[in-house]
Design an enzyme around this catalytic site. Structure first.
Site, PDB file in Angstrom:
ATOM      1  N   GLU A   1       0.845  -1.414  -0.098  1.00 28.89           N
ATOM      2  CA  GLU A   1      -0.124  -0.044   0.007  1.00 28.89           C
ATOM      3  C   GLU A   1       0.851   1.191  -0.160  1.00 28.89           C
ATOM      4  O   GLU A   1       0.868   1.850   1.099  1.00 28.89           O
ATOM      5  CB  GLU A   1      -1.088  -0.173   1.171  1.00 28.89           C
ATOM      6  CG  GLU A   1      -1.983  -1.318   1.356  1.00 28.89           C
ATOM      7  CD  GLU A   1      -3.123  -1.124   2.011  1.00 28.89           C
ATOM      8  OE1 GLU A   1      -2.692  -0.488   3.220  1.00 28.89           O
ATOM      9  OE2 GLU A   1      -4.239  -1.422   1.924  1.00 28.89           O
TER      10      GLU A   1
ATOM     11  N   GLU B   1      -6.524  -7.652  -1.183  1.00 27.63           N
ATOM     12  CA  GLU B   1      -6.927  -7.925   0.222  1.00 27.63           C
ATOM     13  C   GLU B   1      -8.581  -7.297   0.374  1.00 27.63           C
ATOM     14  O   GLU B   1      -8.875  -6.206  -0.264  1.00 27.63           O
ATOM     15  CB  GLU B   1      -6.125  -7.093   0.952  1.00 27.63           C
ATOM     16  CG  GLU B   1      -4.941  -7.212   1.212  1.00 27.63           C
ATOM     17  CD  GLU B   1      -4.261  -6.077   2.226  1.00 27.63           C
ATOM     18  OE1 GLU B   1      -4.682  -5.547   3.014  1.00 27.63           O
ATOM     19  OE2 GLU B   1      -2.774  -6.094   2.285  1.00 27.63           O
TER      20      GLU B   1
HETATM   21  C1  GLA Z   1      -4.269  -2.946   4.842  1.00 29.21           C
HETATM   22  C2  GLA Z   1      -3.016  -3.600   4.838  1.00 29.21           C
HETATM   23  C3  GLA Z   1      -2.961  -4.576   5.703  1.00 29.21           C
HETATM   24  C4  GLA Z   1      -3.887  -4.515   6.949  1.00 29.21           C
HETATM   25  C5  GLA Z   1      -5.268  -4.215   6.409  1.00 29.21           C
HETATM   26  C6  GLA Z   1      -6.344  -3.998   7.553  1.00 29.21           C
HETATM   27  O1  GLA Z   1      -4.999  -3.403   3.582  1.00 29.21           O
HETATM   28  O2  GLA Z   1      -2.234  -3.725   3.757  1.00 29.21           O
HETATM   29  O3  GLA Z   1      -1.449  -4.986   6.162  1.00 29.21           O
HETATM   30  O4  GLA Z   1      -3.451  -3.406   7.537  1.00 29.21           O
HETATM   31  O5  GLA Z   1      -5.383  -2.935   5.869  1.00 29.21           O
HETATM   32  O6  GLA Z   1      -7.390  -3.807   7.072  1.00 29.21           O
END
Ligand code: GLA
Length: 642
Positions: free
Chosen positions: A145, A298
């Site tokens: 991210e 994710e």
């Molecule tokens: C993000 C991160 C993960 C986790 C999620 C929690 O997407 O990439 O590591 O922290 O948020 O929702």
């Protein structure tokens, strides 16, 4: 990438090795075929500078491979270990207020710090040197991210370099930034700073340029790691994209740098809004991918989170969200994370294996979904069918974040979400598109609050209409150029002649204000004093200072039509004007490259059973469908038709 991936982030370093075997057994039971390993493993892989400990990862990858689970191997660069921050305190990030953050969370680095960049490339190199030939590997996942921003002096130096490149001279920069206002004229590059906290309003072009710069700088950081990996590995390389107002990343621009676009998606609503947000996020990802398949990297298995509290996903909802992403082009459904953490900052985040263990409703649903996805594998690599495009431009969003606008209710993202919602509610699939894209394949293009637009993009939209397109331009569009300077002579500047209207004054409404329209509809947030110069009036304001003035106009241009909607209309009003009928069934089609086969994904968002027309074979049940298909409340289906 021609299969559907199922699985998620796997963080074995949080667990004793005795748990790993059970993990792989459960993954097999759940039909998991891909896990992302190593995202936050830097301190386990390199506990002190240059001393690598790969033994545990060797074992994990071997176990996964033996269990038939492929690996998306991540570089752990979103969380440098504590020793890195001790040795390189100058690489800790600084907030706009000048506060240097300390270690103790994640993303505690400045992406402009040379020490960080070389350490990040170093750990990526070490990983690819060791694992490029490991048979478990299916793809590489760089970082996590991208988006963390810093305002330190190292960042300031890079920003000045970027500005030199963009503007060439201080004269040009001073002109673009309108520095004559408030005595900001620069005579020395060294005087230029990032938009740190200041006394009052920040220079809007400086603000926008810092976001443009940061996106470019993070992209360079990504490309450095990618180059390290590409030297030894031919596997696909990606990074997981996060979307939010705090993220200065131009995802549409980055898309060409990754081998597959991958997004993380966490709805912030708990009601039906979560389904709408799912469609929105997926449609955006598909647009970044240029219509090609992408990957949901994710999502949460068990809970939605509105920022106040968790809301357990109702039975079936995790599968519906996953299939909605797949319907809209994702080649799979992955989650954060495999096993719920026992401790640490996110220990109450849901996971595929919850704290309760595999003997749980959640894990049973996970295994059910894992058994369904192989039946849908044939949809991978097909294309989503959409005849409507909504324009999305991240620079416009950033410009509206950084400028003191004529109303605090003006919100670019909300305007784009409104436009998307009007069509989502009517069961119409939309693509998002860039303002300068070739739009000729769309029957209709919607332009919500496109405040900032270049001359080239405006000309391209005019050509789209000339060629027979239907263009609907929303309020507060075409106002400024890419330097955030107003296009003079009347609003909506860049669109004035195309739309055949001229606006002398804005009339923002109070936050809860409503303005009546002669059609019976309503406008909110905003209104404008519109003169229909060469356009036909479709709807008028009723009452108040704008009584009888045009609210919505239409102009024939060449073979097409250009509409202007000068206020914010809700879905009911939009449905009335544009002939959309609400539908409780979300319908999305994917089509094979040859055009021979169509897969129709159907989601019943209502509580009652509905019967929809359909022909072909329903893939989840394997049952032939002849003319109609019944969907129970909350039900879903995927029908293959020739
Ligand atoms: C993000 C991160 C993960 C986790 C999620 C929690 O997407 O990439 O590591 O922290 O948020 O929702």
């Amino acid at each position: 990438m021609t299969r559907l991936w199922y699985g998620g982030d796997y963080n074995p370093e949080q667990w004793d090795s005795s748990v790993w075997k059970e993990d792989v057994d459960l993954m097999r039971q759940a039909g998991v075929n891909l896990v992302t390993v190593g995202v936050f493993s830097w301190s386990s892989l390199e506990p002190s500078p240059g001393e690598y400990q790969f033994g545990w990862l060797d074992q994990v990858l071997d176990l996964l491979h033996a269990g038939g689970v492929s690996v998306d191997l991540a570089t752990p660069t979103a969380s440098p270990p504590p020793w890195f921050s001790r040795l390189h305190p100058e690489a800790l990030p600084v907030t706009p207020d000048g506060v240097r953050l300390t270690h103790g969370s994640r993303d505690t680095y400045c992406a402009c710090a040379p020490a960080y960049r070389s350490a990040a490339a170093g750990i990526a190199r070490a990983l690819v040197n060791r694992y490029d030939n490991h048979p478990a590997l299916a793809m590489w996942h760089v970082h996590n991210e991208y988006g963390a921003v810093c305002y330190c002096s190292l960042a300031a130096d890079r920003f000045r370099d970027w500005l030199r490149e963009r503007y060439g001279s201080l004269d040009r920069l001073n002109a673009a930034w309108t520095t004559a206002f408030w005595s900001q004229g620069y005579a020395d590059w060294q005087d230029i700073q990032p938009p740190r906290s200041t006394q009052y309003l920040v220079n809007p072009t400086q603000f926008l340029d810092y976001r443009r710069f940061w996106s470019d700088e993070l992209l360079k950081a990504f490309l450095e790691q990618k180059a390290e990996i590409r030297e030894r590995s031919s596997l696909p390389i990606t990074t997981n994209v996060v979307f939010g107002g705090w993220v200065p990343v131009n995802h549409a621009q980055w898309a060409s740098a990754v081998d597959i676009v991958a997004i993380d998606h966490y709805p912030s609503r708990t009601d039906l809004g979560a389904e709408e947000q799912t469609a929105f996020g997926a449609d955006l990802a598909r647009s970044w991918a240029g219509g090609k398949p992408w990957l949901l990297m994710e999502q949460a298995a068990g809970a939605l989170n509105d920022g106040q509290r968790l809301h357990a996903k109702e039975p079936g909802r995790m599968a519906r969200h996953s299939l909605s992403h797949i319907a809209r082009g994702s080649n799979g459904a992955l989650f954060f994370q495999w096993r719920a953490s026992r401790g640490g900052s996110e220990m109450y985040h849901s996971a595929l294996v919850p704290h309760a263990g595999a003997s749980s409703r959640l894990f049973r649903e996970v295994a059910d979904l894992g058994s369904v996805l192989p039946r849908l594998e044939e949809v991978a690599d097909s294309q989503v069918v959409a005849e409507v495009a909504v324009l999305w431009d991240v620079e416009c969003w950033w410009a509206m974040q950084g400028t003191h606008l004529p109303s605090s209710s003006l919100d670019y993202l909300a305007a784009v979400q409104d436009a998307h919602r009007h069509y989502w509610r009517a069961g119409v699939t939309v693509d998002f598109a860039a303002p300068s894209a070739d739009l000729s394949s769309y029957k209709l293009v919607v332009v919500p609050s496109l405040y900032l637009i270049s001359d080239e993009a405006a000309a391209s939209l005019a050509a789209y209409v000339e060629g027979g397109g239907q263009l609907v331009v929303g309020y507060f569009s075409g106002i400024v150029d890419p330097d955030v300077q107003v296009r003079l002579g009347g609003y909506p500047g860049a669109f004035r002649s195309l739309l055949g209207v001229r606006v002398e004054e804005f009339h923002p409404l109070p936050a809860d204000g409503v303005v009546e329209l002669s059609s019976g509809g309503q406008g909110r947030l905003w209104s404008e004093d519109v003169e229909a110069v060469s356009a036909e009036v479709v709807d008028r304001y009723v009452g108040g200072v704008l009584d009888g003035k045009p609210a919505i106009t239409r102009r024939q241009v060449g073979a097409g039509t250009a509409w202007y909607v000068s206020t914010s209309v809700d879905s009911e009003t939009a449905a009335g004007i544009f002939g959309l009928s609400p539908s409780e069934v979300e319908t999305v089609r994917r089509r094979s490259g040859s055009g021979d086969t169509t897969w129709t994904f159907l989601f019943n968002h209502g509580d009652a059973e509905v019967v929809v027309p359909a022909d072909g074979v329903e893939l989840i049940s394997g049952v032939a469908v002849d003319g109609e298909l019944s969907l129970p409340g909350g039900g879903y289906a995927v029908v293959r038709s020739p």
